[in-house]
Design a protein around this motif. Structure first.
Motif, mmCIF file in Angstrom:
data_model
loop_
_atom_site.group_PDB
_atom_site.id
_atom_site.type_symbol
_atom_site.label_atom_id
_atom_site.label_comp_id
_atom_site.label_asym_id
_atom_site.label_seq_id
_atom_site.Cartn_x
_atom_site.Cartn_y
_atom_site.Cartn_z
ATOM 1 N N ILE A 122 34.988 21.889 11.754
ATOM 2 C CA ILE A 122 36.314 21.721 12.368
ATOM 3 C C ILE A 122 36.257 22.440 13.709
ATOM 4 C CG2 ILE A 122 38.799 21.940 12.053
ATOM 5 C CD1 ILE A 122 37.365 20.379 9.833
ATOM 6 N N LEU A 123 36.312 21.690 14.778
ATOM 7 C CA LEU A 123 36.159 22.229 16.130
ATOM 8 C C LEU A 123 37.515 22.267 16.822
ATOM 9 C CD1 LEU A 123 34.541 23.147 18.589
ATOM 10 C CD2 LEU A 123 33.964 20.747 19.013
ATOM 11 N N ILE A 124 37.898 23.471 17.266
ATOM 12 C CA ILE A 124 39.240 23.656 17.830
ATOM 13 C C ILE A 124 39.145 24.323 19.200
ATOM 14 C CG2 ILE A 124 41.521 24.675 17.461
ATOM 15 C CD1 ILE A 124 40.782 24.750 14.449
ATOM 16 N N PRO A 125 39.264 23.560 20.291
ATOM 17 C CA PRO A 125 39.356 24.171 21.619
ATOM 18 C C PRO A 125 40.765 24.700 21.823
ATOM 19 C CG PRO A 125 39.492 21.799 21.809
ATOM 20 C CD PRO A 125 39.283 22.094 20.346
ATOM 21 N N LEU A 126 40.904 25.820 22.532
ATOM 22 C CA LEU A 126 42.241 26.398 22.660
ATOM 23 C C LEU A 126 42.392 27.203 23.943
ATOM 24 C CD1 LEU A 126 42.330 29.803 21.627
ATOM 25 C CD2 LEU A 126 41.059 28.547 19.863
ATOM 26 N N LEU A 127 43.615 27.307 24.370
ATOM 27 C CA LEU A 127 43.976 28.123 25.524
ATOM 28 C C LEU A 127 45.347 28.727 25.264
ATOM 29 C CD1 LEU A 127 43.516 29.124 28.467
ATOM 30 C CD2 LEU A 127 44.588 26.995 29.240
ATOM 31 N N ASN A 128 45.379 30.039 25.069
ATOM 32 C CA ASN A 128 46.635 30.766 24.854
ATOM 33 C C ASN A 128 47.452 30.199 23.692
ATOM 34 O OD1 ASN A 128 46.015 32.415 27.062
ATOM 35 N ND2 ASN A 128 47.088 31.076 28.509
ATOM 36 N N MET A 130 40.502 22.336 2.959
ATOM 37 C CA MET A 130 39.079 22.434 2.612
ATOM 38 C C MET A 130 38.901 22.770 1.134
ATOM 39 S SD MET A 130 37.455 21.761 5.447
ATOM 40 C CE MET A 130 38.814 20.635 5.809
ATOM 41 N N ARG A 131 39.677 23.715 0.623
ATOM 42 C CA ARG A 131 39.540 24.133 -0.772
ATOM 43 C C ARG A 131 40.028 23.066 -1.745
ATOM 44 N NH1 ARG A 131 41.535 30.460 0.049
ATOM 45 N NH2 ARG A 131 39.583 31.181 1.015
ATOM 46 N N GLU A 132 41.096 22.386 -1.386
ATOM 47 C CA GLU A 132 41.614 21.337 -2.254
ATOM 48 C C GLU A 132 40.602 20.203 -2.422
ATOM 49 O OE1 GLU A 132 45.233 20.139 -0.417
ATOM 50 O OE2 GLU A 132 46.452 21.710 -1.359
ATOM 51 N N ASN A 133 39.820 19.952 -1.373
ATOM 52 C CA ASN A 133 38.854 18.854 -1.411
ATOM 53 C C ASN A 133 37.425 19.326 -1.674
ATOM 54 O OD1 ASN A 133 40.351 16.206 -0.376
ATOM 55 N ND2 ASN A 133 41.188 17.970 0.745
ATOM 56 N N LYS A 134 37.265 20.658 -1.857
ATOM 57 C CA LYS A 134 35.961 21.249 -2.180
ATOM 58 C C LYS A 134 34.896 20.906 -1.135
ATOM 59 C CE LYS A 134 36.971 21.307 -7.138
ATOM 60 N NZ LYS A 134 36.548 20.883 -8.502
ATOM 61 N N TYR A 135 35.278 20.992 0.128
ATOM 62 C CA TYR A 135 34.332 20.757 1.212
ATOM 63 C C TYR A 135 33.580 22.043 1.537
ATOM 64 C CZ TYR A 135 36.964 16.459 2.353
ATOM 65 O OH TYR A 135 37.571 15.241 2.324
ATOM 66 N N SER A 136 32.323 21.913 1.914
ATOM 67 C CA SER A 136 31.634 23.020 2.596
ATOM 68 C C SER A 136 31.915 22.829 4.085
ATOM 69 C CB SER A 136 30.138 22.981 2.319
ATOM 70 O OG SER A 136 29.564 21.749 2.714
ATOM 71 N N TYR A 137 32.212 23.908 4.779
ATOM 72 C CA TYR A 137 32.748 23.738 6.123
ATOM 73 C C TYR A 137 32.504 24.962 6.998
ATOM 74 C CZ TYR A 137 36.500 26.928 4.771
ATOM 75 O OH TYR A 137 37.196 28.045 4.377
ATOM 76 N N GLU A 138 32.727 24.762 8.285
ATOM 77 C CA GLU A 138 32.817 25.837 9.263
ATOM 78 C C GLU A 138 33.967 25.505 10.204
ATOM 79 O OE1 GLU A 138 29.239 26.014 11.599
ATOM 80 O OE2 GLU A 138 29.453 23.971 12.372
ATOM 81 N N VAL A 139 34.664 26.531 10.664
ATOM 82 C CA VAL A 139 35.729 26.350 11.649
ATOM 83 C C VAL A 139 35.278 27.029 12.930
ATOM 84 C CG1 VAL A 139 38.157 26.723 12.210
ATOM 85 C CG2 VAL A 139 37.472 26.383 9.822
ATOM 86 N N ASP A 167 48.482 18.504 15.612
ATOM 87 C CA ASP A 167 47.569 17.712 14.786
ATOM 88 C C ASP A 167 47.600 18.261 13.365
ATOM 89 O OD1 ASP A 167 46.796 16.236 17.015
ATOM 90 O OD2 ASP A 167 45.140 17.602 17.466
ATOM 91 N N SER A 168 47.698 17.383 12.389
ATOM 92 C CA SER A 168 47.815 17.808 10.990
ATOM 93 C C SER A 168 46.454 17.845 10.298
ATOM 94 C CB SER A 168 48.739 16.854 10.225
ATOM 95 O OG SER A 168 48.709 17.137 8.847
ATOM 96 N N PRO A 169 46.035 18.997 9.761
ATOM 97 C CA PRO A 169 44.796 19.058 8.977
ATOM 98 C C PRO A 169 44.818 18.175 7.735
ATOM 99 C CG PRO A 169 45.445 21.255 9.682
ATOM 100 C CD PRO A 169 46.599 20.338 9.998
ATOM 101 N N ASP A 170 45.995 17.770 7.284
ATOM 102 C CA ASP A 170 46.077 16.884 6.120
ATOM 103 C C ASP A 170 45.421 15.529 6.383
ATOM 104 O OD1 ASP A 170 47.434 18.750 4.582
ATOM 105 O OD2 ASP A 170 49.414 18.065 5.240
ATOM 106 N N GLU A 171 45.179 15.192 7.649
ATOM 107 C CA GLU A 171 44.521 13.931 7.995
ATOM 108 C C GLU A 171 43.006 14.004 7.787
ATOM 109 O OE1 GLU A 171 46.283 11.387 8.796
ATOM 110 O OE2 GLU A 171 48.180 12.156 9.571
ATOM 111 N N ILE A 172 42.458 15.210 7.634
ATOM 112 C CA ILE A 172 41.001 15.394 7.615
ATOM 113 C C ILE A 172 40.313 14.607 6.500
ATOM 114 C CG2 ILE A 172 39.178 17.092 7.244
ATOM 115 C CD1 ILE A 172 40.849 19.095 8.867
ATOM 116 N N PRO A 173 40.789 14.638 5.240
ATOM 117 C CA PRO A 173 40.072 13.905 4.182
ATOM 118 C C PRO A 173 39.892 12.416 4.473
ATOM 119 C CG PRO A 173 41.626 15.444 3.208
ATOM 120 C CD PRO A 173 41.907 15.443 4.685
#
Length: 320
Positions: free
Chosen positions: A5-11, A27-36, A97-103
């Motif tokens: 999960i790649l998140i560019p940000l400014l302030n 991530m936990r609900e879907n049992k993904y291995s991940y990095e943020v 942006d909603s993380p619920d869209e990820i699956p």
């Protein structure tokens, strides 16, 4: 690893904890291995301190902090370079942006074999004249020039197969046109998914008129590069040769016409007094310059070195 999960940000210090908790829940609900991976694009608030605190409690959190603000494209490019997940999801840090869209995005890449899936914020909560109308104009122009049939090129929520992000180079403000870059790199299965757009909860929008202008300039650039980026001589050389011969033939006609008038005893002005002679001369000079521009472009392509476009101040939990 399933996901980056790649998140560019400014302030965006206020929104980061809430966004992180939301992502971890999915991530936990879907049992993904991940990095943020958070990429701090030169924030002047406490964004980096928040990222450091999140990493202390979760080894899946990684961070990159730029020395100064370089722009979203550079932030994405830096994140793509360190991404390790089979699928890379990019999203904005402002909670729009909603993380619920990820699956579903993940499934479209892994199960439906898309190379790239772009979100489409069909219903938006932005000011109509400040952002909606420019976005519609951008999207129409991008579709017309690139052939990529997406409704919302600028949506920050996208999913990529890992091989896509490792094959493209995002510079300038080209983040708007990553699907076009992917297509030019040979990835043709590009899809779209309607995603939920949420009103900004914290902070203010980073959108401004300079981004509107720069976006159009980048669109022209990407169109030109997609057509002639690897063969500049085909454009500049062809234009140069055409202009040179038009000028040469025009100058020859002026000279021959004067000789003809003299041969039949008609008065004729000096060639150098004829304004068309200078127009022809200018065409030949411009033609020569265009040809040389194409030739130099070919040389540069063969000798160019990739120079760093940004300076990273520090990494967090990233192995070099």
């Amino acid at each position: 690893m399933n996901l980056t999960i790649l998140i560019p940000l400014l302030n965006e210090a206020e929104s980061l904890p809430e966004l992180y908790n939301w992502i971890v829940k999915v991530m936990r609900e879907n049992k993904y291995s991940y990095e943020v991976v958070f990429v701090d694009d030169g924030s002047t608030d406490d964004s980096w301190k928040v990222i450091e605190k999140l990493q202390q409690n979760d080894s899946n959190v990684k961070g990159i902090r730029f020395q100064k603000n370089y722009g979203k494209s550079q932030a994405l490019n830096a994140g793509f370079a360190v991404a390790q997940g089979d699928v890379v999801i990019t999203m904005d840090a402002d909670l729009q942006d909603s993380p619920d869209e990820i699956p579903e995005l993940y499934a479209m890449i892994t199960a439906q074999n898309y190379d790239l899936v772009s979100g489409w914020k069909k219903k938006r909560y932005d000011a109509v004249f400040a952002k909606n109308l420019p976005s519609k104009l951008f999207n129409w122009a991008a579709r017309a020039t690139s052939g990529v049939k997406l409704h919302d090129f600028n949506c920050g929520l996208k999913a990529y197969d890992l091989k896509v992000v490792k094959s493209i180079d995002v510079s300038g403000e080209m983040h708007r046109y990553i699907p076009v870059l992917a297509k030019n790199a040979g990835f043709s299965k590009i899809g779209e998914k309607i995603v939920k757009h949420q009103a900004r909860k914290y902070g203010t929008s980073k959108f401004g008129m300079s981004r509107f202008i720069n976006g159009f300039l980048d669109l022209i650039t990407i169109w030109f590069l997609s057509k002639f980026g690897k063969r500049p001589m085909h454009f500049f050389g062809a234009m140069g040769v055409l202009m040179f011969f038009i000028g040469l033939l025009s100058a020859a006609f002026i000279g021959v016409y004067k000789l003809y008038k003299l041969s039949v005893g008609q008065p004729a002005i000096l060639v150098t007094n004829n304004p068309w002679f200078y127009i022809s001369l200018t065409a030949m000079i411009l033609g020569t310059q265009l040809f040389l521009a194409g030739f130099l472009g070919e040389i540069i392509l063969r000798t160019k070195n990739n120079e760093a476009r940004y300076k990273i101040a520090e990494h967090l939990n990233i192995k070099s």
